[in-house]
Enzyme design. Structure first.
Site, PDB file in Angstrom:
ATOM      1  N   HIS A   1      -9.120   0.778   5.411  1.00 28.18           N
ATOM      2  CA  HIS A   1      -7.733   0.599   6.041  1.00 28.18           C
ATOM      3  C   HIS A   1      -8.178   1.652   7.571  1.00 28.18           C
ATOM      4  O   HIS A   1      -8.806   2.618   7.291  1.00 28.18           O
ATOM      5  CB  HIS A   1      -6.614   1.472   5.171  1.00 28.18           C
TER       6      HIS A   1
ATOM      7  N   GLY B   1       3.694  -0.814   3.936  1.00 26.65           N
ATOM      8  CA  GLY B   1       3.612   0.310   3.818  1.00 26.65           C
ATOM      9  C   GLY B   1       4.501   0.709   3.650  1.00 26.65           C
ATOM     10  O   GLY B   1       4.434   0.786   2.130  1.00 26.65           O
TER      11      GLY B   1
ATOM     12  N   ASN C   1       0.923  -1.356  -0.278  1.00 21.89           N
ATOM     13  CA  ASN C   1      -0.084   0.453  -0.156  1.00 21.89           C
ATOM     14  C   ASN C   1       1.050   0.858  -0.039  1.00 21.89           C
ATOM     15  O   ASN C   1       2.175   1.535   1.062  1.00 21.89           O
ATOM     16  CB  ASN C   1      -0.796  -0.055   1.271  1.00 21.89           C
ATOM     17  N   TRP C   2       0.934   2.185  -1.197  1.00 21.39           N
ATOM     18  CA  TRP C   2       2.132   3.048  -1.140  1.00 21.39           C
ATOM     19  C   TRP C   2       1.478   4.441  -0.466  1.00 21.39           C
ATOM     20  O   TRP C   2       1.852   5.191  -0.270  1.00 21.39           O
ATOM     21  CB  TRP C   2       2.367   3.137  -2.705  1.00 21.39           C
ATOM     22  N   LYS C   3       0.114   4.221  -0.323  1.00 18.35           N
ATOM     23  CA  LYS C   3      -0.665   5.376   0.424  1.00 18.35           C
ATOM     24  C   LYS C   3      -0.332   6.886  -0.097  1.00 18.35           C
ATOM     25  O   LYS C   3      -0.190   5.901  -2.204  1.00 18.35           O
ATOM     26  CB  LYS C   3      -0.276   5.550   1.851  1.00 18.35           C
TER      27      LYS C   3
ATOM     28  N   SER D   1       3.582  -2.459   9.687  1.00 17.31           N
ATOM     29  CA  SER D   1       5.097  -2.591  10.505  1.00 17.31           C
ATOM     30  C   SER D   1       5.996  -3.634   9.748  1.00 17.31           C
ATOM     31  O   SER D   1       7.076  -4.226  11.063  1.00 17.31           O
ATOM     32  CB  SER D   1       5.510  -2.270  12.127  1.00 17.31           C
TER      33      SER D   1
ATOM     34  N   GLU E   1      -4.541  -5.484  10.692  1.00 12.47           N
ATOM     35  CA  GLU E   1      -3.618  -4.702  11.026  1.00 12.47           C
ATOM     36  C   GLU E   1      -4.016  -3.300  12.430  1.00 12.47           C
ATOM     37  O   GLU E   1      -4.848  -2.478  12.584  1.00 12.47           O
ATOM     38  CB  GLU E   1      -3.461  -3.530  10.110  1.00 12.47           C
TER      39      GLU E   1
ATOM     40  N   GLU F   1      -6.453   3.897   8.623  1.00  7.03           N
ATOM     41  CA  GLU F   1      -6.396   5.564   7.963  1.00  7.03           C
ATOM     42  C   GLU F   1      -7.849   6.150   7.726  1.00  7.03           C
ATOM     43  O   GLU F   1      -7.885   7.406   8.069  1.00  7.03           O
ATOM     44  CB  GLU F   1      -5.905   6.012   7.578  1.00  7.03           C
TER      45      GLU F   1
ATOM     46  N   GLY G   1       2.977   2.490  11.259  1.00  7.80           N
ATOM     47  CA  GLY G   1       4.263   2.916  10.641  1.00  7.80           C
ATOM     48  C   GLY G   1       4.618   3.145  12.224  1.00  7.80           C
ATOM     49  O   GLY G   1       5.625   4.904  12.328  1.00  7.80           O
TER      50      GLY G   1
END
Length: 247
Positions: A92, A228, A9-11, A207, A162, A94, A168
């Site tokens: 997700h 990520g 996932n490049w976000k 992570s 997750e 976020e 992160g």
């Protein structure tokens, strides 16, 4: 046997110049034993699909619940597929936090993705306060129940666990904690979906990096990873792919 999956996932990262990393990844791992998926920003889906060719799958980081309409800034399953995408991440943490997405909304997005011919990568996970309160399995159980459509199958659905507090942050749950959640999810999915639930791939996300990938992939019911930051560089993601191939 469930085919392992390394998903990146490049976000909100990546410009056209960064597709050089995808080219390097494809060159270094032309025929991985596991499936490989990259989900870049929507602006790069089409270009990345061309670079990836048949070597890896490309997906989106979200999918709107409607097929079209007055939804400024959103993209539909048909648009994702038209751009060359085959998957869509939904739910997700976020987006659940920043955009206040409920289980009901995540389920609607997953349904739209599946109906549009995409594979839905449905995310679940607990916050640090929920973990500390001993609520992890209750939260995960409720999210699985509320976020997965009734017609989810092993072919159209992937579930990613997750832990929000590990994304992160550099913090990673113990292997025992990961196993507890993944075993719980497998049992819940089998109870609800039978053989299809046994076939759904369960990814761990939080992570994941080359230094801990091998031990995580040895955990019960971990069928791969949702990665990520480490998916942005070919060397790092390639090492994770190699660890999954060897699992």
């Amino acid at each position: 046997m469930r085919t392992k999956l390394a998903a990146g996932n490049w976000k909100m990262n990546g410009l056209k110049a960064d597709l050089a990393e995808v080219e390097a990844l494809v060159a270094a791992h032309p025929s991985p034993l596991c499936d490989v998926l990259l989900c870049p920003p929507a602006t790069l889906i089409s270009a990345m699909a061309q670079v990836a060719g048949a070597s890896l799958d490309v997906g989106a980081q979200d999918c709107h619940m409607k097929g079209s309409g007055a939804h400024t800034g959103d993209i539909s399953a048909a648009m994702i597929a038209d751009a060359g995408g085959s998957h869509a991440i939904v739910g997700h943490s976020e987006r659940r936090a920043d955009h206040h997405e409920s289980d009901v909304m995540v389920r609607a997005k997953a349904e739209a993705a599946i109906e549009g011919g995409l594979i839905a990568v449905i995310c679940v996970g607990e916050t640090e306060s929920q973990r500390d309160a001993g609520e992890t399995l209750t939260i995960i159980g409720n999210q699985l129940k509320g976020s997965l459509p009734d017609h989810a199958t092993a072919a159209n659905t992937v579930v990613a666990y997750e832990p929000v507090w590990a994304i992160g942050t550099g913090r990673t749950p113990t292997l025992e904690q990961i196993a507890e959640v993944h075993d719980f999810m497998r049992n819940a999915l089998v109870k609800r979906f039978g053989a299809e639930g046994d076939g759904m791939r369960l990814l761990y996300g939080g992570s994941v990096k080359p230094s801990n990938a091998t031990e995580i992939f040895a955990v019960s019911n971990v069928d791969g990873a949702l990665v990520g930051g480490a998916s942005l560089k070919a060397a790092d993601f390639g090492a994770i792919i190699a660890a999954l191939d060897a699992a």
